[in-house]
Design a protein around this motif. Structure first.
Motif, PDB file in Angstrom:
ATOM      1  N   LYS A  26       0.828  -1.209   0.000  1.00  0.00           N
ATOM      2  CA  LYS A  26       0.000   0.000   0.000  1.00  0.00           C
ATOM      3  C   LYS A  26       0.859   1.255   0.000  1.00  0.00           C
ATOM      4  O   LYS A  26       1.833   1.368   0.753  1.00  0.00           O
ATOM      5  CB  LYS A  26      -0.925   0.010   1.204  1.00  0.00           C
ATOM      6  CG  LYS A  26      -1.903   1.176   1.198  1.00  0.00           C
ATOM      7  CD  LYS A  26      -2.882   1.121   2.368  1.00  0.00           C
ATOM      8  CE  LYS A  26      -3.851   2.301   2.310  1.00  0.00           C
ATOM      9  NZ  LYS A  26      -4.802   2.288   3.452  1.00  0.00           N
ATOM     10  N   PRO A  28       1.266   5.505   0.496  1.00  0.00           N
ATOM     11  CA  PRO A  28       0.706   6.433   1.482  1.00  0.00           C
ATOM     12  C   PRO A  28      -0.683   6.903   1.059  1.00  0.00           C
ATOM     13  O   PRO A  28      -1.029   6.912  -0.123  1.00  0.00           O
ATOM     14  CB  PRO A  28       1.709   7.591   1.490  1.00  0.00           C
ATOM     15  CG  PRO A  28       2.988   6.985   1.017  1.00  0.00           C
ATOM     16  CD  PRO A  28       2.600   5.938   0.028  1.00  0.00           C
ATOM     17  N   SER A  29      -1.475   7.319   2.005  1.00  0.00           N
ATOM     18  CA  SER A  29      -2.826   7.794   1.711  1.00  0.00           C
ATOM     19  C   SER A  29      -2.773   9.091   0.912  1.00  0.00           C
ATOM     20  O   SER A  29      -1.755   9.797   0.885  1.00  0.00           O
ATOM     21  CB  SER A  29      -3.593   8.029   3.008  1.00  0.00           C
ATOM     22  OG  SER A  29      -3.024   9.133   3.715  1.00  0.00           O
ATOM     23  N   SER A  30      -3.874   9.415   0.295  1.00  0.00           N
ATOM     24  CA  SER A  30      -3.949  10.664  -0.469  1.00  0.00           C
ATOM     25  C   SER A  30      -3.703  11.860   0.431  1.00  0.00           C
ATOM     26  O   SER A  30      -3.026  12.821   0.042  1.00  0.00           O
ATOM     27  CB  SER A  30      -5.323  10.789  -1.149  1.00  0.00           C
ATOM     28  OG  SER A  30      -5.499   9.787  -2.111  1.00  0.00           O
ATOM     29  N   ARG A  31      -4.237  11.808   1.648  1.00  0.00           N
ATOM     30  CA  ARG A  31      -4.016  12.927   2.584  1.00  0.00           C
ATOM     31  C   ARG A  31      -2.542  13.076   2.910  1.00  0.00           C
ATOM     32  O   ARG A  31      -2.014  14.196   2.962  1.00  0.00           O
ATOM     33  CB  ARG A  31      -4.822  12.696   3.858  1.00  0.00           C
ATOM     34  CG  ARG A  31      -4.636  13.807   4.894  1.00  0.00           C
ATOM     35  CD  ARG A  31      -5.500  13.575   6.110  1.00  0.00           C
ATOM     36  NE  ARG A  31      -6.920  13.615   5.769  1.00  0.00           N
ATOM     37  CZ  ARG A  31      -7.905  13.424   6.652  1.00  0.00           C
ATOM     38  NH1 ARG A  31      -7.610  13.170   7.920  1.00  0.00           N
ATOM     39  NH2 ARG A  31      -9.153  13.490   6.262  1.00  0.00           N
ATOM     40  N   SER A  45      -5.046  12.995  -6.960  1.00  0.00           N
ATOM     41  CA  SER A  45      -5.988  12.118  -7.657  1.00  0.00           C
ATOM     42  C   SER A  45      -5.606  11.923  -9.122  1.00  0.00           C
ATOM     43  O   SER A  45      -5.632  10.801  -9.637  1.00  0.00           O
ATOM     44  CB  SER A  45      -7.402  12.711  -7.552  1.00  0.00           C
ATOM     45  OG  SER A  45      -8.330  11.948  -8.286  1.00  0.00           O
ATOM     46  N   THR A  59      -5.800   1.127  -7.778  1.00  0.00           N
ATOM     47  CA  THR A  59      -6.571   1.852  -6.767  1.00  0.00           C
ATOM     48  C   THR A  59      -7.797   1.035  -6.402  1.00  0.00           C
ATOM     49  O   THR A  59      -8.496   0.505  -7.264  1.00  0.00           O
ATOM     50  CB  THR A  59      -7.000   3.241  -7.282  1.00  0.00           C
ATOM     51  OG1 THR A  59      -7.733   3.090  -8.496  1.00  0.00           O
ATOM     52  CG2 THR A  59      -5.779   4.110  -7.540  1.00  0.00           C
ATOM     53  N   GLY A  64      -7.390   2.487  -0.834  1.00  0.00           N
ATOM     54  CA  GLY A  64      -6.213   3.259  -1.186  1.00  0.00           C
ATOM     55  C   GLY A  64      -5.574   2.784  -2.469  1.00  0.00           C
ATOM     56  O   GLY A  64      -6.193   2.085  -3.280  1.00  0.00           O
TER      57      GLY A  64
END
Length: 478
Positions: A26, A28-31, A45, A59, A64
């Protein structure tokens, strides 16, 4: 609005770090990416979407982004050399050429490298486009009952009526056919009005895209010179007699590339000459909605003075909005309308209904007239900035006519100049310009450049672009 360069930079960074993650690992997150790279959520995005399209990440909604499994080795490409024979065999006897030279069109469509100032563009810069109004119109259109259903092949009634009112004169909604932009309309009109191998009369110089579609239809463009008052009627009559042509294509308002406007005295002459020749006039009214603030009253479309069905009128909203709002019309009266309609139906069935519905929403909103007024003032300011900078920094380039509409200037280079050398030197100096050669259907009388002031970020970029062009001319002109 995300910046294309920011997306490209983020994609490059993420690619460089992909090896840190195991397959199916995985990311890192979008945030976290927003905070780490200091970019907007939209940029993250878009970057992830590009990596997913390239098969590098997967995706999963709610979970995620994950590193994708490597694809299997791509087999070696096969031998495609046989296609050279298949594509060219018996080509000399073809009524219509199968190979089309699109170089003159691609000059204005291709995006220059990052950092290059775009004086070669054919559309409004993003800062001049009504992006918010278009987005709102598209959202409202999507909620219209039946918005995703099949439209009438001629176009939805409200849109045809709106275009007919804008053209005026004897044109009614029944004479209007909605098309996928002006280029599509020109292609349909030329194929409808002239058989392969025939001559078609064109203004000289003229729009390269029109020359390209004419040649793609197997037609032979024959030039008729223009001056600041438009096409010269005497030469037009001579050309009809010499060729037996039944079609003349013109841009009576802010002609591309000269900016000329067909004078009041010549308008009836052009219609009379075509009528006596038994010929059609294709009127490409491509920038009526890009009039400058100081222009004064505009002449009406030629179609409003035509009572005998001589004029086939073409217009589009693309130039005044966005290159992706490809909505235009063909307007014609008499039996020719059915021929135009039949060709379009066979080619594309119809223009997608959501685009038509969104266009109706856009032009019917208060934002539409505000946009036109805003662009009118800004184009005048940009034209004046470019004109002043050219006269100050490049006095050796002749600027014979300054139009009060449209989005470009037409410059004559000194006699004997290597036009291609100037264009190449300009690109090396960081400014893209359009060469004059593609605007002529025969040998050009002199070297030229076309400079657009609509596709740049603002007046500061115009000044910098002229400074770079001065550097290029110093190199190329000696």
């Amino acid at each position: 609005m995300y910046e294309r360069s920011s997306v490209a930079e983020l994609v490059k960074s993420l690619k460089a770090e992909l090896n840190r993650y195991p397959v199916d690992g995985k990311l890192p997150s979008s945030r976290a990416m927003v905070e780490s790279y200091r970019v907007s959520p939209v940029t993250v995005s878009r970057a992830l979407a590009q990596l997913a399209a390239e098969g590098l990440v997967v995706t999963r909604p709610g979970a995620g982004a994950f590193r994708a499994r490597p694809s299997e080795d791509t087999p070696a490409p096969g031998d495609t050399s046989w296609q050279e024979i298949a594509l060219s065999a018996d080509g000399a006897t073809d009524a219509a050429p199968r190979a089309v030279d699109a170089s003159g069109v691609l000059v204005t469509l291709a995006a220059p490298p990052p950092g290059v100032i775009e004086f070669n563009g054919g559309y409004l810069h993003a800062s001049l486009q009504p992006e918010q109004a278009m987005a709102a119109a598209l959202a409202r259109a999507g909620r219209r009952p039946g918005a995703w259903g099949r439209p009438p092949v001629d176009g939805i009634p409200e849109l045809r009526e709106w275009f007919a009112r804008g053209i005026g004169g004897p044109v009614t909604a029944a004479d209007v056919l909605v098309t996928a932009g002006g280029q599509s309309a020109l292609s349909t009109a030329l194929r409808a009005l002239a058989p392969p191998g025939a001559s078609v009369l064109v203004e000289s110089p003229t729009y390269p895209g029109m020359l390209a579609v004419a040649r793609a239809a197997g037609l032979r463009p024959v030039p008729v010179p223009v001056d600041p008052d438009g096409v010269r009627p005497g030469l037009l009559a001579d050309a009809f007699r010499a060729t037996g042509s039944r079609v003349f294509v013109c841009q009576p308002l802010f002609q591309n590339p000269t900016g000329a406007v067909l004078s009041d005295a010549r308008r009836p002459e052009v219609l009379r000459i075509a009528r006596e020749a038994g010929a059609f006039v294709i009127e490409d009214d491509f920038v009526r909605r890009l009039v400058h603030e100081d222009a004064g009253p505009l002449p009406r479309p030629l179609a409003t003075d035509d009572h005998d069905g001589v004029v086939v009128h073409v217009c589009s909203l693309t130039k005044a909005t966005s290159p992706s709002l490809r909505v235009g019309v063909l307007a014609a009266r008499g039996p020719v309308f059915e021929r135009l309609r039949s060709i379009q139906v066979v080619d594309s069935f119809f223009v997608p209904r959501p685009i038509q519905e969104a266009t109706v929403e856009l032009v019917g909103s208060p934002a539409w007239n505000r946009h036109l007024r805003s662009v009118s003032g800004k184009l005048k300011d940009r034209r004046n900035t470019l004109t002043a900078a050219l006269r100050s920094s490049l006095p050796e380039l002749d600027l014979p006519y300054i139009p009060s509409g449209g989005y470009h200037l037409w410059l004559r280079l000194p006699d004997g100049t290597d036009e291609a050398a100037v264009v190449s030197a300009a690109l090396r100096a960081g400014v893209a310009v359009a060469p004059g050669r593609p605007y002529f259907s025969a040998e050009p009388p002199a070297p030229h450049l076309r400079l657009s002031f609509a596709g740049v970020a603002g007046q500061g970029e115009i000044a910098e672009g002229v400074r770079r062009l001065r550097t290029a001319c110093d190199e190329a002109l000696g």
